[in-house]
Design a protein around this motif. Structure first.
Motif, PDB file in Angstrom:
ATOM      1  N   VAL A  64       3.706  -6.171 -13.316  1.00  0.00           N
ATOM      2  CA  VAL A  64       5.113  -6.434 -13.595  1.00  0.00           C
ATOM      3  C   VAL A  64       5.877  -6.567 -12.289  1.00  0.00           C
ATOM      4  N   ILE A  65       6.840  -7.474 -12.271  1.00  0.00           N
ATOM      5  CA  ILE A  65       7.759  -7.603 -11.138  1.00  0.00           C
ATOM      6  C   ILE A  65       9.173  -7.323 -11.631  1.00  0.00           C
ATOM      7  N   TYR A  66       9.850  -6.399 -10.971  1.00  0.00           N
ATOM      8  CA  TYR A  66      11.238  -6.067 -11.260  1.00  0.00           C
ATOM      9  C   TYR A  66      12.124  -6.840 -10.294  1.00  0.00           C
ATOM     10  N   MET A  67      13.046  -7.632 -10.829  1.00  0.00           N
ATOM     11  CA  MET A  67      13.899  -8.495 -10.028  1.00  0.00           C
ATOM     12  C   MET A  67      15.346  -8.010 -10.135  1.00  0.00           C
ATOM     13  N   LEU A  68      15.890  -7.548  -9.019  1.00  0.00           N
ATOM     14  CA  LEU A  68      17.276  -7.103  -8.972  1.00  0.00           C
ATOM     15  C   LEU A  68      18.210  -8.308  -9.099  1.00  0.00           C
ATOM     16  N   ASP A  69      19.504  -8.029  -9.372  1.00  0.00           N
ATOM     17  CA  ASP A  69      20.441  -9.120  -9.688  1.00  0.00           C
ATOM     18  C   ASP A  69      19.829  -9.990 -10.777  1.00  0.00           C
ATOM     19  N   GLY A  70      19.382  -9.327 -11.839  1.00  0.00           N
ATOM     20  CA  GLY A  70      18.644 -10.023 -12.882  1.00  0.00           C
ATOM     21  C   GLY A  70      19.417 -11.140 -13.553  1.00  0.00           C
ATOM     22  N   ARG A 160       3.124  -2.523 -10.011  1.00  0.00           N
ATOM     23  CA  ARG A 160       4.557  -2.774 -10.130  1.00  0.00           C
ATOM     24  C   ARG A 160       5.084  -3.290  -8.796  1.00  0.00           C
ATOM     25  N   THR A 161       5.821  -4.388  -8.837  1.00  0.00           N
ATOM     26  CA  THR A 161       6.425  -4.983  -7.643  1.00  0.00           C
ATOM     27  C   THR A 161       7.935  -4.955  -7.789  1.00  0.00           C
ATOM     28  N   LEU A 162       8.632  -4.665  -6.696  1.00  0.00           N
ATOM     29  CA  LEU A 162      10.097  -4.730  -6.651  1.00  0.00           C
ATOM     30  C   LEU A 162      10.503  -5.924  -5.805  1.00  0.00           C
TER      31      LEU A 162
END
Length: 281
Positions: A64-70, A160-162
């Protein structure tokens, strides 16, 4: 540190200070992923945007990749981008707003505390904004927001990737240095190190020894919002030097990509073709 000149993956974006989201991806035919949204009533209120691969997950679960400013990330996201992320859960972590960027909230969430305690203080760059809430936001991100995003999904916790762009990229570096157990990989895109370079260097100097994969991408035509004069001809020297120093201490494995011809907003989508394979590797 590995440096490469990357092809032109990006496109011109709207004025991110005022742009409304359109989220066309939710109206498109996306062969590779199922898309959904949910609102999480924690803190100021966050909106999660999810793209979950179709088909059977691996035995260990999906990466999973979590992308800020979604809000903005999913506004720029296309079916073609997701075709490069087959087998990857993409989570946009945004705010409960119709704008691409919630400027005051992201300034608070994405900037590091300076000293003990909660570290909240007036933003020294933007009048009327508060800063220093990155520690509290990291707790939300890896706590209730992660729980809401991953509910019912088979996720591989070791993959998990940020990902973060601009102030989100600044937070991504903070997370890597101050909370390395939160994510396995970090992708910092055009990180706003200029906001407080001395603070980031102090955080780096105090970080535990670790070696986590780090991707940094930035354009060669970026300049700070509101600054005068033409765009520079080359990547930000402060960012390049910070990453070079970081590779030596505390030893994070950094790769850096320069996106030719990209101004600041263009590096957001311009990084997708780099970040998705990085999260899958």
């Amino acid at each position: 540190m590995t440096v490469s000149q990357s092809r032109d993956f990006g496109h011109v974006g709207p004025d991110h200070a005022r742009a409304q989201t359109r989220l066309r991806i939710f109206d498109d035919d996306v062969p590779t992923h199922d898309l959904s949204q949910k609102v999480v009533r924690v803190g100021p209120g966050y909106r999660l945007f999810l793209a979950v691969p179709k088909g059977q997950p691996p035995a260990a679960g999906w990466p999973v990749i979590y992308m800020l400013d979604g809000n903005a990330a999913f506004d720029f996201l296309t079916a073609d981008h997701l075709a490069q992320a087959a087998g990857l859960v993409v989570v946009g972590v945004g705010y409960d707003t119709e704008r691409q960027f919630a400027r005051e909230l992201r300034t608070l969430d994405f900037t590091a505390p300076d000293g003990p305690g909660d570290g909240l203080r007036p933003d020294h760059v933007h009048d009327g904004r508060m800063a220093g809430g990155a520690g509290m936001f990291h707790d939300r991100l890896t706590g209730p927001l992660r729980a809401a995003a991953e509910a019912g999904l088979p996720i591989d916790p070791a993959r998990r990737t940020l990902w973060g762009h601009s102030f989100g990229g600044l937070f991504t570096l903070y997370a890597l240095l101050a909370h390395p157990a939160g994510f396995a990989r970090h992708a910092a895109i055009s990180p706003s190190i200029w906001w407080d370079e001395d603070l980031m260097r102090r955080i780096a100097a105090q970080a535990d020894q670790a070696s986590l994969p780090l991707l940094v991408a930035l354009g060669d035509r970026e300049k700070r919002s509101g600054s005068d004069g033409p765009p520079p001809d080359g990547p930000a020297p402060a960012t390049m030097q910070f990453v070079a120093d970081l590779a030596r201490h505390p030893g994070h494995a950094a790769q850096i990509h320069v996106l030719p011809g990209h101004v600041h907003i263009q590096t957001l989508a311009g990084s997708f073709a780099l970040a998705f394979p990085f999260a899958l590797s």
